[in-house]
Scaffold this active site. Structure first.
Site, mmCIF file in Angstrom:
data_model
loop_
_atom_site.group_PDB
_atom_site.id
_atom_site.type_symbol
_atom_site.label_atom_id
_atom_site.label_comp_id
_atom_site.label_asym_id
_atom_site.label_seq_id
_atom_site.Cartn_x
_atom_site.Cartn_y
_atom_site.Cartn_z
ATOM 1 N N ARG A 109 0.456 -1.210 -0.159
ATOM 2 C CA ARG A 109 -0.034 -0.003 -0.656
ATOM 3 C C ARG A 109 1.055 1.820 0.163
ATOM 4 O O ARG A 109 1.727 1.464 0.749
ATOM 5 C CB ARG A 109 -0.817 -0.068 1.279
ATOM 6 C CG ARG A 109 -1.774 1.299 2.012
ATOM 7 C CD ARG A 109 -2.723 1.292 2.746
ATOM 8 N NE ARG A 109 -3.538 0.205 1.985
ATOM 9 C CZ ARG A 109 -4.825 0.811 2.420
ATOM 10 N NH1 ARG A 109 -5.409 1.107 3.200
ATOM 11 N NH2 ARG A 109 -5.575 -0.004 2.045
ATOM 12 N N HIS A 136 -7.205 0.624 -6.061
ATOM 13 C CA HIS A 136 -7.688 -0.364 -5.459
ATOM 14 C C HIS A 136 -8.556 -1.335 -6.110
ATOM 15 O O HIS A 136 -9.540 -1.431 -5.137
ATOM 16 C CB HIS A 136 -8.316 0.344 -4.480
ATOM 17 C CG HIS A 136 -8.321 -0.222 -2.965
ATOM 18 N ND1 HIS A 136 -7.993 -1.497 -2.754
ATOM 19 C CD2 HIS A 136 -8.767 -0.065 -1.766
ATOM 20 C CE1 HIS A 136 -7.956 -1.365 -1.271
ATOM 21 N NE2 HIS A 136 -8.645 -0.512 -0.637
ATOM 22 N N GLN A 139 -9.720 -4.138 -3.316
ATOM 23 C CA GLN A 139 -11.456 -3.404 -2.716
ATOM 24 C C GLN A 139 -12.944 -4.407 -3.611
ATOM 25 O O GLN A 139 -13.644 -3.730 -3.609
ATOM 26 C CB GLN A 139 -11.554 -1.999 -2.402
ATOM 27 C CG GLN A 139 -12.868 -1.284 -2.266
ATOM 28 C CD GLN A 139 -12.998 -1.827 -0.973
ATOM 29 O OE1 GLN A 139 -12.290 -1.594 -0.097
ATOM 30 N NE2 GLN A 139 -14.233 -2.349 -0.498
ATOM 31 N N ASP A 224 -17.203 6.900 -0.987
ATOM 32 C CA ASP A 224 -15.774 6.996 -1.106
ATOM 33 C C ASP A 224 -16.019 8.752 -0.499
ATOM 34 O O ASP A 224 -16.366 9.413 -0.768
ATOM 35 C CB ASP A 224 -15.171 6.381 -2.432
ATOM 36 C CG ASP A 224 -13.464 6.362 -1.153
ATOM 37 O OD1 ASP A 224 -13.691 6.009 0.287
ATOM 38 O OD2 ASP A 224 -12.510 6.112 -2.025
ATOM 39 N N CYS A 264 -16.759 1.584 0.906
ATOM 40 C CA CYS A 264 -14.848 0.771 0.743
ATOM 41 C C CYS A 264 -14.697 1.083 2.540
ATOM 42 O O CYS A 264 -13.861 -0.133 2.975
ATOM 43 C CB CYS A 264 -13.894 1.339 0.076
ATOM 44 S SG CYS A 264 -13.558 2.937 -0.077
ATOM 45 N N ARG A 292 -13.609 -8.239 1.506
ATOM 46 C CA ARG A 292 -11.990 -8.160 1.664
ATOM 47 C C ARG A 292 -11.137 -9.655 2.139
ATOM 48 O O ARG A 292 -10.359 -10.063 1.819
ATOM 49 C CB ARG A 292 -11.723 -7.753 2.326
ATOM 50 C CG ARG A 292 -12.113 -5.921 2.077
ATOM 51 C CD ARG A 292 -11.423 -5.097 0.694
ATOM 52 N NE ARG A 292 -10.011 -5.644 0.793
ATOM 53 C CZ ARG A 292 -9.505 -4.439 1.027
ATOM 54 N NH1 ARG A 292 -10.151 -2.967 1.091
ATOM 55 N NH2 ARG A 292 -7.871 -3.961 0.918
HETATM 56 N N1 NVA Z 1 -10.064 6.540 -1.211
HETATM 57 C C1 NVA Z 1 -9.454 6.113 -0.015
HETATM 58 C C2 NVA Z 1 -9.905 4.580 -0.054
HETATM 59 C C3 NVA Z 1 -10.077 3.809 1.602
HETATM 60 C C4 NVA Z 1 -9.671 2.275 1.557
HETATM 61 C C5 NVA Z 1 -8.251 6.429 0.500
HETATM 62 O O1 NVA Z 1 -7.585 6.120 -0.987
HETATM 63 O O2 NVA Z 1 -8.023 7.235 1.452
HETATM 64 N N1 CP Z 2 -11.570 -0.200 2.163
HETATM 65 C C1 CP Z 2 -9.864 -0.879 2.993
HETATM 66 O O1 CP Z 2 -8.918 -0.744 2.004
HETATM 67 O O2 CP Z 2 -10.155 -0.620 4.445
HETATM 68 P P1 CP Z 2 -8.679 0.040 4.759
HETATM 69 O O3 CP Z 2 -8.069 0.952 4.999
HETATM 70 O O4 CP Z 2 -8.691 -0.044 6.084
HETATM 71 O O5 CP Z 2 -7.612 -0.940 4.987
#
Ligand code: NVA
Ligand code: CP
Length: 306
Positions: A109, A136, A139, A224, A264, A292
């Protein structure tokens, strides 16, 4: 080739899977979910280790991958830049080569998709995108599994994306093509998805100006956060720009009567979605979060099993 002589596969974006592979993976995920709920043990990844590099926070991704590896009989290793040499400037190319000598797969990540791609180029084990600024894909495996669980095949259905044209939105665009559904996207000007990614989905995706136009008759409504990780400083400015892009009861009223709501998570109640919607009867966000785990177990099995 990977260490057991299988062609090396990564999962950096959804199109790394063919439509047939993606469908089979969801089927397998549903089977793994059934097994675990019945208390059946299935441990094909005994003695295998997943390295997990997190340069951004996470609850679901970390826990689902870690628990997933445990359930499959393997082990997961949490690596943060705060206490590894990655955070002190060791090149990703070197980290990729070193980790490939010890672990069996790496989940990352991070911020830039290019960093993930550079890592994958030098890795000799499968690399999985656990979220970048651009995509992502894990997801979307969970979201597609969740839709299937509640309503069957998503093929030919209509999905409404409301809000930011962000990483999750980009993966929805890729999913529209992979799983063959229509996607209507309503984002404020200046926050629309990348046209290059949109172009890849052809006429399955349309951009509309109003949230109601996206939601009209939709089978699934998705949103989101307005400010993704890394954009926190824009929070106030975004709150103004996104004010008309909140998912509330009135917007859900435009969708099909049996429409589902997904997010998500983490969510900000009262911003992108009202509490009444996310905690209401059309919301499947808790199944979505649980999926997930099941979807990624199917992915790990696909990438790692001999
Ligand atoms: N769009 C959000 C998703 C978090 C799971 C982010 O990138 O923070
Ligand atoms: N939806 C998701 O990826 O959640 P986290 O940021 O908690 O991993």
């Amino acid at each position: 080739m990977d260490s057991v002589g299988k062609p090396l596969r990564h999962f950096l974006t959804l199109p790394d899977l063919t439509p047939d592979e993606a469908r089979a993976l969801l089927q397998r995920a549903a089977e793994l979910r059934r097994q675990v709920r019945n208390g059946e043990y299935f441990e094909p990844l005994k003695n295998r280790t997943l390295g997990m590099i997190f340069e951004k926070s996470s609850t679901r991704t970390r826990v689902s991958f870690e628990v997933g590896m445990t359930q499959l009989g393997g082990h997961a290793l949490f690596l943060s830049p705060r206490d590894t040499q990655l955070g002190r400037g060791e090149p990703v190319e070197d980290s990729a080569r070193v980790l490939s000598r010890m672990v069996d797969a790496v989940m990352i990540r991070t911020f830039e998709q290019q960093k993930l791609e550079r890592f994958a180029r030098y890795a000799r084990v499968p690399v999985i995108n656990g979220l970048t600024d651009r995509f992502h894909p894990c997801q979307l495996l969970a979201d597609m599994l969740t839709y299937q669980e509640h309503r069957g095949n998503i093929r030919g259905r209509t999905v409404a994306w409301i809000g930011d044209g962000n990483n999750v939105c980009h993966s929805y665009v890729n999913a529209a093509r992979l799983f063959d559904f229509r996607l209507r996207i309503a984002c404020p000007e200046g926050f629309r998805p990348d046209p290059a990614i949109l172009a890849g989905a052809g006429d399955r995706c349309t951009l509309v100006r109003e949230a109601t136009a996206a939601a009209e008759g939709a089978d699934l409504v998705v949103t989101d956060v307005w400010a993704s990780m890394g954009k926190e400083r824009e929070q106030e400015q975004r709150a103004q720009a996104f004010a008309r892009f909140k998912v509330d009861g009135a917007l859900m009223g435009c969708a099909a009567r049996d429409a589902l709501f997904m997010h998500c998570l983490p969510a900000h109640r009262g911003e992108e979605v009202t509490a009444a919607v996310i905690d209401g009867p059309q919301s499947v966000v808790w199944d979505e979060a649980e999926n997930r785990l099941h979807a990624q177990k199917a992915l790990l099995e696909f990438l790692l099993s001999d």
